[in-house]
Design a protein around this motif. Structure first.
Motif, PDB file in Angstrom:
ATOM      1  N   ALA A  39      -2.198   5.946 -10.259  1.00 12.19           N
ATOM      2  CA  ALA A  39      -1.489   4.673 -10.364  1.00 12.19           C
ATOM      3  C   ALA A  39      -0.073   4.892 -10.884  1.00 12.19           C
ATOM      4  N   LEU A  40       0.076   5.810 -11.838  1.00 14.97           N
ATOM      5  CA  LEU A  40       1.398   6.120 -12.373  1.00 14.97           C
ATOM      6  C   LEU A  40       2.262   6.801 -11.317  1.00 14.97           C
ATOM      7  N   ASP A  41       1.645   7.606 -10.459  1.00 17.18           N
ATOM      8  CA  ASP A  41       2.386   8.224  -9.349  1.00 17.18           C
ATOM      9  C   ASP A  41       2.962   7.156  -8.417  1.00 17.18           C
ATOM     10  N   TYR A  42       2.138   6.187  -8.021  1.00 15.91           N
ATOM     11  CA  TYR A  42       2.616   5.120  -7.134  1.00 15.91           C
ATOM     12  C   TYR A  42       3.724   4.320  -7.826  1.00 15.91           C
ATOM     13  N   PHE A  43       3.535   4.012  -9.098  1.00 17.04           N
ATOM     14  CA  PHE A  43       4.535   3.267  -9.855  1.00 17.04           C
ATOM     15  C   PHE A  43       5.850   4.037  -9.923  1.00 17.04           C
ATOM     16  N   ASN A  44       5.761   5.335 -10.186  1.00 16.40           N
ATOM     17  CA  ASN A  44       6.963   6.160 -10.295  1.00 16.40           C
ATOM     18  C   ASN A  44       7.758   6.191  -8.998  1.00 16.40           C
ATOM     19  N   LYS A  45       7.050   6.083  -7.858  1.00 13.40           N
ATOM     20  CA  LYS A  45       7.705   6.085  -6.553  1.00 13.40           C
ATOM     21  C   LYS A  45       8.135   4.681  -6.107  1.00 13.40           C
ATOM     22  N   GLY A  46       7.906   3.695  -6.961  1.00 12.62           N
ATOM     23  CA  GLY A  46       8.297   2.337  -6.613  1.00 12.62           C
ATOM     24  C   GLY A  46       7.395   1.697  -5.584  1.00 12.62           C
ATOM     25  N   GLN A  47       6.148   2.165  -5.499  1.00  9.26           N
ATOM     26  CA  GLN A  47       5.210   1.660  -4.511  1.00  9.26           C
ATOM     27  C   GLN A  47       4.066   0.912  -5.200  1.00  9.26           C
ATOM     28  N   ALA A  48       3.615  -0.169  -4.601  1.00 12.93           N
ATOM     29  CA  ALA A  48       2.415  -0.841  -5.076  1.00 12.93           C
ATOM     30  C   ALA A  48       1.209   0.048  -4.806  1.00 12.93           C
ATOM     31  N   PRO A 208       5.130  13.749 -12.273  1.00 12.16           N
ATOM     32  CA  PRO A 208       5.022  12.935 -11.058  1.00 12.16           C
ATOM     33  C   PRO A 208       4.692  13.747  -9.820  1.00 12.16           C
ATOM     34  N   GLN A 209       3.869  13.160  -8.973  1.00 12.54           N
ATOM     35  CA  GLN A 209       3.587  13.703  -7.653  1.00 12.54           C
ATOM     36  C   GLN A 209       3.781  12.588  -6.626  1.00 12.54           C
ATOM     37  N   THR A 210       3.947  12.983  -5.385  1.00 10.37           N
ATOM     38  CA  THR A 210       4.079  12.003  -4.302  1.00 10.37           C
ATOM     39  C   THR A 210       2.689  11.631  -3.809  1.00 10.37           C
ATOM     40  N   PRO A 211       2.268  10.384  -3.998  1.00 12.58           N
ATOM     41  CA  PRO A 211       0.919   9.984  -3.590  1.00 12.58           C
ATOM     42  C   PRO A 211       0.839   9.768  -2.088  1.00 12.58           C
ATOM     43  N   PRO A 212      -0.349   9.791  -1.523  1.00  8.46           N
ATOM     44  CA  PRO A 212      -0.491   9.581  -0.078  1.00  8.46           C
ATOM     45  C   PRO A 212      -0.247   8.136   0.311  1.00  8.46           C
ATOM     46  N   ALA A 213       0.242   7.940   1.530  1.00  9.07           N
ATOM     47  CA  ALA A 213       0.379   6.598   2.088  1.00  9.07           C
ATOM     48  C   ALA A 213      -0.985   6.178   2.634  1.00  9.07           C
ATOM     49  N   ILE A 214      -1.547   5.136   2.076  1.00  8.69           N
ATOM     50  CA  ILE A 214      -2.885   4.679   2.445  1.00  8.69           C
ATOM     51  C   ILE A 214      -2.771   3.378   3.230  1.00  8.69           C
ATOM     52  N   SER A 215      -3.424   3.318   4.368  1.00  3.96           N
ATOM     53  CA  SER A 215      -3.399   2.109   5.187  1.00  3.96           C
ATOM     54  C   SER A 215      -4.018   0.935   4.427  1.00  3.96           C
ATOM     55  N   ASP A 216      -3.479  -0.260   4.650  1.00  3.70           N
ATOM     56  CA  ASP A 216      -4.078  -1.458   4.075  1.00  3.70           C
ATOM     57  C   ASP A 216      -5.418  -1.787   4.721  1.00  3.70           C
ATOM     58  N   HIS A 217      -5.692  -1.193   5.883  1.00  5.74           N
ATOM     59  CA  HIS A 217      -6.962  -1.419   6.578  1.00  5.74           C
ATOM     60  C   HIS A 217      -7.551  -0.059   6.974  1.00  5.74           C
TER      61      HIS A 217
END
Length: 344
Positions: A39-48, A208-217
């Protein structure tokens, strides 16, 4: 308060992960450190955080990332956990509790405030009230309120509130507060009031690490494998899955048991993330492949049941089950088996 909002930056599912550890042949649960770090990784990258509302199955892209981050959280904080558990007969209980209230001289509260004041959410390790490390926990501190307390171990200690994202409570804000009369810290979580001896600030364990892009579906193939009377040993003897598509391509998932032992007469569920646009009729067959070495010391594994479910955004689209006694006995000479995918 920092800008971390659990409703946006926290995961939309609770920490209900389960796995089997071959050390004690028991089922254990929880990837709290991994959920906090991810969650902190996504936050650090400015992503929900991903919009997924159900706990991801072992082996899927999101679960694999959370699992890897959980292992990192354990490894990097291990010296702190060891220190807090080296407490014969609770001799240091009062000392550990006071560390969390100490606002000067290198105390935990001083460390916490420095991070929050700089706008940085920071992981906290929560030491259990007993000697069982499975009752320890990891949360993310996102703010604090001192109230009348001055950080001097004097009056009004009970005013202190540390606001956290607790993976066990879903994506809502929770307060951690001291109970000085009992030398413990408590929080009113979704599962009732939980209390701990103390906390420590894990500021140097997260990078920090770059988290994966996860599809909403997300699309996934969910496999439930029922082990019969001979276990899957784990270690160097592991299981991989190949999805054989009708267009001649494959989707591979290696070591889906993550090196863990699958004990006799237990069911394990694993998943394989699928690309968008794939439909159940696009899958021709599923191959299970072991890494058994064979010989006198080689592993054997009885697979009694195999359930395959094609899931789209948490909804089952196709399902089928194969049974046997065993369905397949995997050995050093029979390392793999292919099953037709006739699920509708």
């Amino acid at each position: 308060m920092t800008r971390f909002d659990p409703a946006v930056n926290g995961f939309h599912f609770r920490n209900s992960f389960q796995t089997v550890t071959g050390v004690f042949d028991i089922t254990t649960g929880g990837l709290c450190g991994g959920m906090v770090y991810a969650a902190l990784d996504y936050f650090n990258k400015g992503q929900a955080a991903p919009a997924q509302t159900y706990t991801p199955v072992n082996g899927t892209q999101l679960q694999s990332y959370i699992y890897a981050r959980h292992m990192t959280s354990l490894e990097r904080a291990m010296p702190k956990w060891v220190e807090l558990h080296a407490n014969p007969l609770g001799a240091r209980n009062a000392e550990f509790f006071n560390w969390g209230l100490q606002g000067t001289g290198g105390g935990r509260l001083q460390e916490l405030r420095a991070e929050i004041d700089a706008g940085r959410p920071v992981p906290l390790g929560l030491k259990s009230l007993d000697a069982d490390p499975s009752n320890d926990h990891v949360v993310l501190a996102i703010g604090y309120d001192m109230g009348r307390y001055r950080g001097d171990l004097g009056a009004n200690k009970e005013d202190l509130k540390i606001f956290i994202y607790d993976p066990n409570s879903g994506n809502r804000k929770v307060a951690l507060y001291p109970v000085p009369s009992e030398a413990k810290y408590c929080m009113d979580s979704a599962n009732g009031t939980k209390c701990f001896r103390t906390y420590f600030v894990m500021k140097n364990t997260w990078t920090p690490q770059t988290p994966p892009a996860i599809s909403d579906h997300p699309k996934e193939l969910i496999l439930t494998l029922g082990t019969g009377g001979d276990d899957l040993r784990g270690g160097n003897d592991n299981l991989s899955v190949s999805l054989n598509l009708k267009n001649g391509t494959r989707i591979e998932a290696s070591n889906v048991n993550v090196g863990q032992r699958w004990i006799d007469h237990s069911d394990q569920t694993v998943g394989v993330s699928l690309p968008e646009g794939l439909a159940p009729q696009d899958i021709q067959s599923v191959t299970l492949r072991t890494s058994f070495g064979g010989g006198m010391g080689g592993d054997n594994w009885n697979l009694d049941t195999l359930t395959m479910v094609f899931r789209d955004n948490g909804v089952n689209q196709a399902r089928c089950t194969l049974n046997g006694s065993p369905l397949t006995r995997f050995t050093g000479d029979r390392k793999s088996e292919t099953y037709p995918f006739a699920c509708r």
